[in-house]
Design a protein around this motif. Structure first.
Motif, PDB file in Angstrom:
ATOM      1  N   GLN A  52      54.500  32.691  44.658  1.00  0.00           N
ATOM      2  CA  GLN A  52      53.524  31.921  45.434  1.00  0.00           C
ATOM      3  C   GLN A  52      52.951  30.814  44.561  1.00  0.00           C
ATOM      4  O   GLN A  52      52.854  30.945  43.337  1.00  0.00           O
ATOM      5  CB  GLN A  52      52.413  32.832  45.961  1.00  0.00           C
ATOM      6  CG  GLN A  52      51.745  33.697  44.911  1.00  0.00           C
ATOM      7  CD  GLN A  52      50.681  34.603  45.500  1.00  0.00           C
ATOM      8  OE1 GLN A  52      49.920  34.197  46.360  1.00  0.00           O
ATOM      9  NE2 GLN A  52      50.646  35.847  45.043  1.00  0.00           N
ATOM     10  N   ALA A  53      52.566  29.716  45.220  1.00  0.00           N
ATOM     11  CA  ALA A  53      52.096  28.543  44.490  1.00  0.00           C
ATOM     12  C   ALA A  53      50.843  28.849  43.682  1.00  0.00           C
ATOM     13  O   ALA A  53      50.655  28.322  42.577  1.00  0.00           O
ATOM     14  CB  ALA A  53      51.842  27.405  45.473  1.00  0.00           C
ATOM     15  N   ALA A  54      49.953  29.698  44.221  1.00  0.00           N
ATOM     16  CA  ALA A  54      48.693  30.004  43.544  1.00  0.00           C
ATOM     17  C   ALA A  54      48.926  30.617  42.166  1.00  0.00           C
ATOM     18  O   ALA A  54      48.100  30.468  41.261  1.00  0.00           O
ATOM     19  CB  ALA A  54      47.854  30.943  44.402  1.00  0.00           C
ATOM     20  N   ALA A  55      50.065  31.299  42.014  1.00  0.00           N
ATOM     21  CA  ALA A  55      50.329  32.006  40.758  1.00  0.00           C
ATOM     22  C   ALA A  55      50.547  31.055  39.588  1.00  0.00           C
ATOM     23  O   ALA A  55      50.441  31.470  38.430  1.00  0.00           O
ATOM     24  CB  ALA A  55      51.550  32.912  40.917  1.00  0.00           C
ATOM     25  N   ASP A  56      50.842  29.787  39.869  1.00  0.00           N
ATOM     26  CA  ASP A  56      51.083  28.844  38.776  1.00  0.00           C
ATOM     27  C   ASP A  56      49.846  28.618  37.911  1.00  0.00           C
ATOM     28  O   ASP A  56      49.953  28.220  36.750  1.00  0.00           O
ATOM     29  CB  ASP A  56      51.571  27.501  39.339  1.00  0.00           C
ATOM     30  CG  ASP A  56      52.966  27.603  39.946  1.00  0.00           C
ATOM     31  OD1 ASP A  56      53.715  28.524  39.562  1.00  0.00           O
ATOM     32  OD2 ASP A  56      53.307  26.774  40.808  1.00  0.00           O
ATOM     33  N   ALA A  57      48.658  28.851  38.490  1.00  0.00           N
ATOM     34  CA  ALA A  57      47.416  28.649  37.738  1.00  0.00           C
ATOM     35  C   ALA A  57      46.997  29.890  36.962  1.00  0.00           C
ATOM     36  O   ALA A  57      46.109  29.809  36.103  1.00  0.00           O
ATOM     37  CB  ALA A  57      46.293  28.235  38.702  1.00  0.00           C
ATOM     38  N   TRP A  58      47.618  31.013  37.223  1.00  0.00           N
ATOM     39  CA  TRP A  58      47.156  32.264  36.615  1.00  0.00           C
ATOM     40  C   TRP A  58      47.428  32.361  35.115  1.00  0.00           C
ATOM     41  O   TRP A  58      46.590  32.899  34.383  1.00  0.00           O
ATOM     42  CB  TRP A  58      47.769  33.468  37.343  1.00  0.00           C
ATOM     43  CG  TRP A  58      47.347  33.535  38.788  1.00  0.00           C
ATOM     44  CD1 TRP A  58      46.317  32.832  39.383  1.00  0.00           C
ATOM     45  CD2 TRP A  58      47.935  34.322  39.810  1.00  0.00           C
ATOM     46  NE1 TRP A  58      46.235  33.137  40.706  1.00  0.00           N
ATOM     47  CE2 TRP A  58      47.214  34.052  41.014  1.00  0.00           C
ATOM     48  CE3 TRP A  58      48.982  35.221  39.864  1.00  0.00           C
ATOM     49  CZ2 TRP A  58      47.528  34.655  42.223  1.00  0.00           C
ATOM     50  CZ3 TRP A  58      49.294  35.829  41.064  1.00  0.00           C
ATOM     51  CH2 TRP A  58      48.577  35.556  42.222  1.00  0.00           C
ATOM     52  N   PRO A  59      48.564  31.872  34.608  1.00  0.00           N
ATOM     53  CA  PRO A  59      48.752  31.952  33.153  1.00  0.00           C
ATOM     54  C   PRO A  59      47.648  31.254  32.364  1.00  0.00           C
ATOM     55  O   PRO A  59      47.223  31.751  31.309  1.00  0.00           O
ATOM     56  CB  PRO A  59      50.114  31.271  32.935  1.00  0.00           C
ATOM     57  CG  PRO A  59      50.850  31.497  34.210  1.00  0.00           C
ATOM     58  CD  PRO A  59      49.797  31.386  35.273  1.00  0.00           C
ATOM     59  N   ILE A 172      41.024  37.207  38.709  1.00  0.00           N
ATOM     60  CA  ILE A 172      41.770  36.516  39.768  1.00  0.00           C
ATOM     61  C   ILE A 172      41.816  37.400  41.009  1.00  0.00           C
ATOM     62  O   ILE A 172      42.040  38.606  40.924  1.00  0.00           O
ATOM     63  CB  ILE A 172      43.206  36.225  39.299  1.00  0.00           C
ATOM     64  CG1 ILE A 172      43.213  35.228  38.140  1.00  0.00           C
ATOM     65  CG2 ILE A 172      44.073  35.710  40.451  1.00  0.00           C
ATOM     66  CD1 ILE A 172      44.560  35.151  37.437  1.00  0.00           C
ATOM     67  N   GLU A 173      41.595  36.781  42.155  1.00  0.00           N
ATOM     68  CA  GLU A 173      41.820  37.472  43.428  1.00  0.00           C
ATOM     69  C   GLU A 173      43.148  36.969  43.984  1.00  0.00           C
ATOM     70  O   GLU A 173      43.271  35.817  44.393  1.00  0.00           O
ATOM     71  CB  GLU A 173      40.686  37.186  44.412  1.00  0.00           C
ATOM     72  CG  GLU A 173      39.346  37.786  44.038  1.00  0.00           C
ATOM     73  CD  GLU A 173      39.289  39.301  44.210  1.00  0.00           C
ATOM     74  OE1 GLU A 173      40.312  39.882  44.653  1.00  0.00           O
ATOM     75  OE2 GLU A 173      38.245  39.888  43.891  1.00  0.00           O
ATOM     76  N   ASP A 174      44.140  37.811  43.971  1.00  0.00           N
ATOM     77  CA  ASP A 174      45.468  37.439  44.460  1.00  0.00           C
ATOM     78  C   ASP A 174      45.413  37.325  45.980  1.00  0.00           C
ATOM     79  O   ASP A 174      45.160  38.315  46.671  1.00  0.00           O
ATOM     80  CB  ASP A 174      46.476  38.510  44.036  1.00  0.00           C
ATOM     81  CG  ASP A 174      47.911  38.166  44.403  1.00  0.00           C
ATOM     82  OD1 ASP A 174      48.115  37.267  45.239  1.00  0.00           O
ATOM     83  OD2 ASP A 174      48.826  38.806  43.862  1.00  0.00           O
ATOM     84  N   PRO A 175      45.664  36.132  46.557  1.00  0.00           N
ATOM     85  CA  PRO A 175      45.584  35.991  48.011  1.00  0.00           C
ATOM     86  C   PRO A 175      46.584  36.868  48.755  1.00  0.00           C
ATOM     87  O   PRO A 175      46.339  37.232  49.912  1.00  0.00           O
ATOM     88  CB  PRO A 175      45.881  34.496  48.240  1.00  0.00           C
ATOM     89  CG  PRO A 175      46.524  34.012  46.987  1.00  0.00           C
ATOM     90  CD  PRO A 175      45.980  34.851  45.884  1.00  0.00           C
ATOM     91  N   SER A 176      47.685  37.221  48.100  1.00  0.00           N
ATOM     92  CA  SER A 176      48.675  38.065  48.790  1.00  0.00           C
ATOM     93  C   SER A 176      48.148  39.478  49.012  1.00  0.00           C
ATOM     94  O   SER A 176      48.679  40.215  49.848  1.00  0.00           O
ATOM     95  CB  SER A 176      49.980  38.110  47.993  1.00  0.00           C
ATOM     96  OG  SER A 176      49.826  38.836  46.786  1.00  0.00           O
ATOM     97  N   ASN A 177      47.080  39.872  48.279  1.00  0.00           N
ATOM     98  CA  ASN A 177      46.534  41.223  48.453  1.00  0.00           C
ATOM     99  C   ASN A 177      45.912  41.425  49.823  1.00  0.00           C
ATOM    100  O   ASN A 177      45.710  42.559  50.252  1.00  0.00           O
ATOM    101  CB  ASN A 177      45.486  41.515  47.375  1.00  0.00           C
ATOM    102  CG  ASN A 177      46.125  41.772  46.018  1.00  0.00           C
ATOM    103  OD1 ASN A 177      47.308  42.059  45.921  1.00  0.00           O
ATOM    104  ND2 ASN A 177      45.320  41.645  44.964  1.00  0.00           N
TER     105      ASN A 177
END
Length: 427
Positions: A52-59, A172-177
């Motif tokens: 998912q695109a949002a994950a690119d900011a997590w690192p 982080i709140e993962d939107p997929s959750n």
């Protein structure tokens, strides 16, 4: 909140750090312990699935947290293979990456907690899992060269949330959750709140039931070890690196004990089939004596030969082909996909080549004259699946030796075959 004493002798502590609530609390606990007590070096691993695109900011978020604690972070990008379950495919990719990262004796800490334990039990109940599937996630298990540690299994999600708030942690709140098309999210967001409203201790009780099931599984594993002891006796071809079981010893057991023993044996080698696919075991067991049945599983296949069952995976699922000229018999010869061979011989030989069975081969056996190779291999009880892989040494058109079978050679010529590493050992 947790006791880390049992793992203080590890060479390195790793934490699976997603940046979510659970792993953020765990990272804070480990970092705090390391600040005030002698501890192994602590490193974090962030797995980027790219789903998912949002994950690119997590690192970047994870890096900032780790920098604040002075902890080294490794970001690993994985490829998730599409399949029936995206969740399972992502998990497989994640744990494969963790397995590669761990050195001998290293510990990987993960943030699963008591509510995860409860959700796992309910999820697997709904899938009709057996006892092995319903048993509790263990607090510790082997992973690659190291171990996987779950120190938060005694804590609820609410306790972790409270700890994070008290200590001012950001996560982080993962939107997929919140996407309830995923089964676990549906259970977490739609089912468990209703259960806990009616039974406030539901999560705790589910987790306790999983622990009881885990204890029962431990007893069945002990029974399986006892039942397998007789079946593992008399294993031929120790040089092959293959383990096998005597079918006659297994069929003396009741069907339930057979399944229990075979499940335990396979659990070290492959992902286990669900109940619907266990008919494959019956087909393998009950096939005619001269048949060559195969039970294909997720990570390899179980075959029957010479009255035993054998686990094959990796290179064993491919058959080598062709032939190779052996120009320097004083040096080992590498066989593509099939290890290497070396030759012990009294004097130099020229015109040598390595080939594989095509059918109709004959060997001059000292004191017996020319004999059909197929009959000779039958006498040696060589399993059928091994025969196409056996390197054969020729000089011109004359068969001189069969690898690793000292009785099937000419004069002082011995052909030694070292199997490929990936064809040996366990999963």
């Amino acid at each position: 909140m947790i006791n880390l004493t049992p793992w203080l002798q590890a060479p390195t502590w790793y934490i699976a750090f997603s940046g979510g609530l659970d792993s953020t609390v765990l990272l804070h606990l480990l970092a705090t312990h390391a600040r005030y007590h002698a501890s192994p070096p602590l490193r974090a691993i962030h797995i980027h699935h790219g789903l998912q695109a949002a994950a690119d900011a997590w690192p970047a978020h994870c890096q900032a947290i780790c920098d604040n604690f002075g902890i080294e972070l490794q970001v690993i990008h994985v490829q998730v293979t599409p399949g029936a379950s995206l969740e399972q495919a992502a998990r497989n990719a994640r744990y494969a990456a963790f397995e590669q990262a761990l050195g001998p004796g290293d510990m990987l800490f993960t943030g699963q907690h008591r509510d995860d334990q409860a959700e796992t039990l309910l999820f697997r109940l709904l899938r009709g899992a057996g006892l092995r599937g319903l048993a509790a996630m263990p607090a510790q298990r082997a992973l690659g060269q190291g171990s996987l540690i779950r120190p938060l299994l005694g804590c609820s999600r609410q306790q972790l949330h409270d700890y994070a708030r008290v200590n001012g942690l950001a996560w982080i709140e993962d939107p997929s959750n919140s996407d309830t098309q995923f089964a676990r999210n549906y259970l977490r967001g739609e089912v468990f709140p209703h259960l806990q409203q009616r039974w406030p201790q539901a999560g705790q009780n589910f987790a306790r039931a999983a622990e009881h099931l885990g204890e029962a599984l431990g007893l069945l594993d002990e029974l399986a070890q006892s039942d397998l002891a007789a079946a593992q006796e008399g294993a031929p071809l120790a040089w092959s690196g293959l383990e096998s079981l005597d079918l006659a010893a297994l069929v003396t057991l009741s069907p339930a004990r057979q399944r229990n023993a075979v499940q335990y044996w396979l659990s070290r080698r492959t992902r286990l089939p669900d109940a619907r696919h266990w008919a494959g075991w019956g087909d393998l067991r009950d096939a005619a004596a001269d048949a060559q049945p195969v039970w294909r599983l997720a990570d390899g296949e179980l075959v029957r030969s010479q009255g035993r069952i054998w686990w094959l995976s990796g290179d064993w699922l491919q058959q080598p082909v062709g032939e190779l000229a052996w120009l320097n018999s004083a040096a080992a010869l590498v066989l593509p996909g099939n290890g290497r061979v070396r030759l012990d011989v009294a004097g130099p030989l020229a015109g040598l080549r390595i080939a594989y069975r095509q059918g109709g081969e004959r060997l001059e056996v000292p004191g017996r004259g020319q004999r059909d190779l197929k009959r000779l291999l039958n006498e040696q009880q060589v399993p059928h699946f091994l025969r196409p892989r056996l390197p054969l040494l020729y000089q011109g058109g004359r068969l001189l030796a069969v690898a690793n079978l000292p009785g099937l050679v000419q004069a002082d010529c011995q052909l030694h075959w070292q199997l490929p590493t990936s064809a040996q050992g366990l999963r």
